[in-house]
Write an enzyme that holds these catalytic residues in place. Structure first.
Site, mmCIF file in Angstrom:
data_model
loop_
_atom_site.group_PDB
_atom_site.id
_atom_site.type_symbol
_atom_site.label_atom_id
_atom_site.label_comp_id
_atom_site.label_asym_id
_atom_site.label_seq_id
_atom_site.Cartn_x
_atom_site.Cartn_y
_atom_site.Cartn_z
ATOM 1 N N GLU A 136 53.150 40.063 39.492
ATOM 2 C CA GLU A 136 52.377 40.621 38.389
ATOM 3 C C GLU A 136 51.329 41.604 38.883
ATOM 4 O OE1 GLU A 136 52.813 37.245 34.984
ATOM 5 O OE2 GLU A 136 50.891 38.127 35.402
ATOM 6 N N ASP A 158 44.320 40.598 47.164
ATOM 7 C CA ASP A 158 43.908 39.345 47.790
ATOM 8 C C ASP A 158 44.977 38.647 48.630
ATOM 9 O OD1 ASP A 158 45.309 38.905 45.453
ATOM 10 O OD2 ASP A 158 43.917 37.436 44.622
ATOM 11 N N GLU A 185 35.330 36.176 35.737
ATOM 12 C CA GLU A 185 36.318 37.014 36.412
ATOM 13 C C GLU A 185 35.641 38.141 37.184
ATOM 14 O OE1 GLU A 185 38.962 35.383 36.685
ATOM 15 O OE2 GLU A 185 40.475 36.252 35.378
ATOM 16 N N GLU A 225 40.085 29.166 43.428
ATOM 17 C CA GLU A 225 39.765 29.782 44.719
ATOM 18 C C GLU A 225 38.496 29.238 45.383
ATOM 19 O OE1 GLU A 225 42.902 32.143 43.036
ATOM 20 O OE2 GLU A 225 40.997 31.473 42.154
ATOM 21 N N THR A 236 50.244 30.904 48.326
ATOM 22 C CA THR A 236 49.164 31.364 47.455
ATOM 23 C C THR A 236 49.068 30.583 46.153
ATOM 24 O OG1 THR A 236 48.105 33.387 46.601
ATOM 25 C CG2 THR A 236 50.473 33.140 46.216
#
Length: 563
Positions: A102, A250, A343, A364, A470
């Site tokens: 994505e 990331d 965010e 995270e 991930t």
């Protein structure tokens, strides 16, 4: 007296931590059962209306994502049930446009769910008490499912550069009208899963395409050593030239580090260390990491993105603890300000950014806390875990699961529970409070800390050293070595027998094997069928053989007689 008092305090801490683990289990089952009762077989739960929605192709995404978390929590029975259910119900021969990776700002991890969750479940099948095929972990139904899913994405890599398109139709391949622009992470976040597939199955195709994409991306870095956010995979031109460590980039950096660890790969480590020098030189300010122009190094966005909170944990894997601790404290201060990470957070203004005020229960910061607690033993990271548990329970809990926080300022809720909540957030939270878990290399009471696998049970598996992809799906490096070594042993035997048959002139005794040249070293015939391929007669030299080399795995470190 002092010693007895300290012992009493220690026992009280253990009791409290045990109770916290039970609360986290309850959190998981409230969300998991709500999904099963209200949303299955849809991809995700809508916790405000108690129903489901498809967000990625109707593959029961939440169930795949939650599978290995069941085993992390010790539920072998439900793991077995769900694994069998997925084998019977999931079909990837579907006319669906699937995101290879994505590319929107929301988060860039969906591609790993398919085979990351399936690969992890396959590698954990022995510990879960499932019936195993001979030669496991080099064969098995979940492995074949993962290979089938990954093979559907291979057409996306058929570009002039080897960097993949962002979307592929699972039945028809890449559309002629598909855009050639994708995010950096969409190019560089395949090596863990694809190398695992290649080394378990003996088919080098997957690892090769992942490495080609990584090398192509490496060549596009700027003169000051940075990469941008979006790139044209055909022309290699950067479309978005903001450089940072957050959304869209990331997991590229994450996979360079974890790929180097899992594969013992100096090339990947070199790539990351070169990037890290540029990142520290141009994007780091007072232990925050800003966004800069990739060619000039000038600041373009002085913001902290919640996806960047993985960075302290990644630094800890390389031993950069001082920097990691300071950056974590910056991020933790934002959590304490809002009870979650928005965010986007404006560093100069100390506030949220317009239209980026939400917190979709991302993992995270908890992930970094887990790694840093393992590295330091500092109870600050347990406090973050407790804060996260309390915040999520108080703010996000609904009668039908846990809802995305639409705005961290007033704690409005949004009607969505993303699959990573069960795959990552709850898992990392639980592992933070379970230092003796087998995924940490520990040994629970009455539980073996390792297991045998491979031909004749010659491989030592599950002894520690697991690497999380991930989406927090654990992969066992020892299994990769086991199967790739087994493939080499079989190839050596094939080569030897082929040579002898040629010398003696009795090649007909070996059927069709001597009629064709052997495959490349280190490869064997894949255990799964290709698209449209029919099952062949087993090759005459596929009988089990004892490996030529002794092997031993201690805490995930593998040794051979050539070490």
């Amino acid at each position: 007296m002092c010693r007895e008092a300290c012992l009493g305090c220690f026992i009280l801490i253990l009791i409290r931590i045990s109770r916290l683990r039970q609360r986290i289990r309850s959190m998981f089952y409230h969300a998991y059962n709500s999904y099963l009762d209200n949303a299955f077989p849809y991809d995700e739960l809508r916790p405000l209306t108690c129903d489901g929605q498809d967000t990625w192709g109707s593959f029961s995404l939440t169930l795949i994502d939650a599978l290995d978390t069941l085993l992390v929590l010790g539920n072998q029975t439900e793991f077995q049930r769900v694994a069998s259910l997925l084998q019977d119900t999931i079909d990837f021969d579907t006319d669906v446009n699937a995101s290879v990776f994505e590319t929107n700002i929301r988060g860039t991890k969906k591609q790993s769910v398919w085979w990351g969750g399936l690969l992890s479940a396959h590698l954990l099948s022995g510990r879960a008490g499932m019936e195993l095929e001979p030669g496991w972990p080099c064969s098995g139904p979940l492995l074949r499912m993962a290979e089938d899913a990954a093979r559907k994405l291979l057409p996306a890599f058929q570009t002039a550069t080897g960097m993949p398109y962002g979307t592929v139709n699972l039945l028809k391949g890449v559309s002629p009208t598909e855009t050639s622009v994708t995010c950096t992470a969409g190019v560089g976040t395949f090596i863990l899963e694809f190398a695992t597939l290649s080394r378990l199955t003996g088919d080098a195709t997957f690892e090769n395409v992942a490495r080609r994409a990584l090398r192509a991306l490496w060549k596009t870095k700027s003169d000051i050593g940075l990469v941008g956010n979006h790139i044209d995979v055909q022309s290699q031109k950067w479309v978005a030239q903001d450089a940072g460590i957050g959304a869209g980039v990331d997991s590229y950096f994450e996979y360079l580090v974890k790929g180097a660890i899992m594969l013992q790969d100096e090339e990947l480590l070199h790539m990351f260390l070169e990037y890290d020098r540029a990142i520290q030189n141009y994007t780091r300010f007072d232990d925050w990491y800003l966004w800069v122009q990739m060619h000039k190094g000038t600041v373009s966005m002085p913001v902290f993105q919640s996806l960047e909170a993985f960075w302290p944990g990644l630094q800890s894997l390389l031993g950069n603890l001082d920097s990691a601790v300071r950056t974590f404290q910056n991020y933790y201060s934002v959590w304490r300000q809002f009870g979650g990470l928005p965010e986007f957070y404006s560093i100069p203004q100390g506030s949220t950014v317009d239209k980026r005020e939400g917190y979709p229960l991302r993992p995270e910061l908890i992930e970094s806390a887990m790694y840093l607690f393992r590295a330091t033993g500092d109870h600050t990271y347990l406090q973050l875990g407790l804060d996260a548990l309390e915040s999520i329970e108080r703010i996000a809990r609904t009668p039908c699961g846990y809802a995305t926080i639409k705005d961290v300022r007033d704690h409005q809720l949004d009607n969505r529970m993303e699959s990573f909540f069960l795959a990552e957030t709850v898992k990392y939270l639980y592992l933070l409070f379970d230092p003796d878990h087998f995924l940490h290399g520990g040994r629970a009471s009455g539980d073996s800390s390792w297991e045998a696998g491979g031909e004749g049970g010659q491989c030592v598996l599950g002894a520690g050293g697991f690497v999380f992809n991930t989406e927090a799906h654990p992969l066992d490096p020892a299994a990769l070595y086991c199967c790739s070594q087994h493939s080499r042993d079989h190839q050596e035997l094939r080569d030897l027998l082929f040579s002898l048959s040629q010398t003696s002139g009795e090649s007909d005794n070996w059927g069709t094997t001597a009629d064709a040249p052997p495959g490349p070293p280190g490869q064997s015939e894949s255990i799964a069928l290709r698209a449209g391929e029919k099952r062949k007669t087993p090759p005459p030299l596929s009988c089990p053989v004892q490996p030529f080399r002794a092997r031993l795995s201690l805490l995930g470190q593998v040794f051979t007689d050539r070490s």
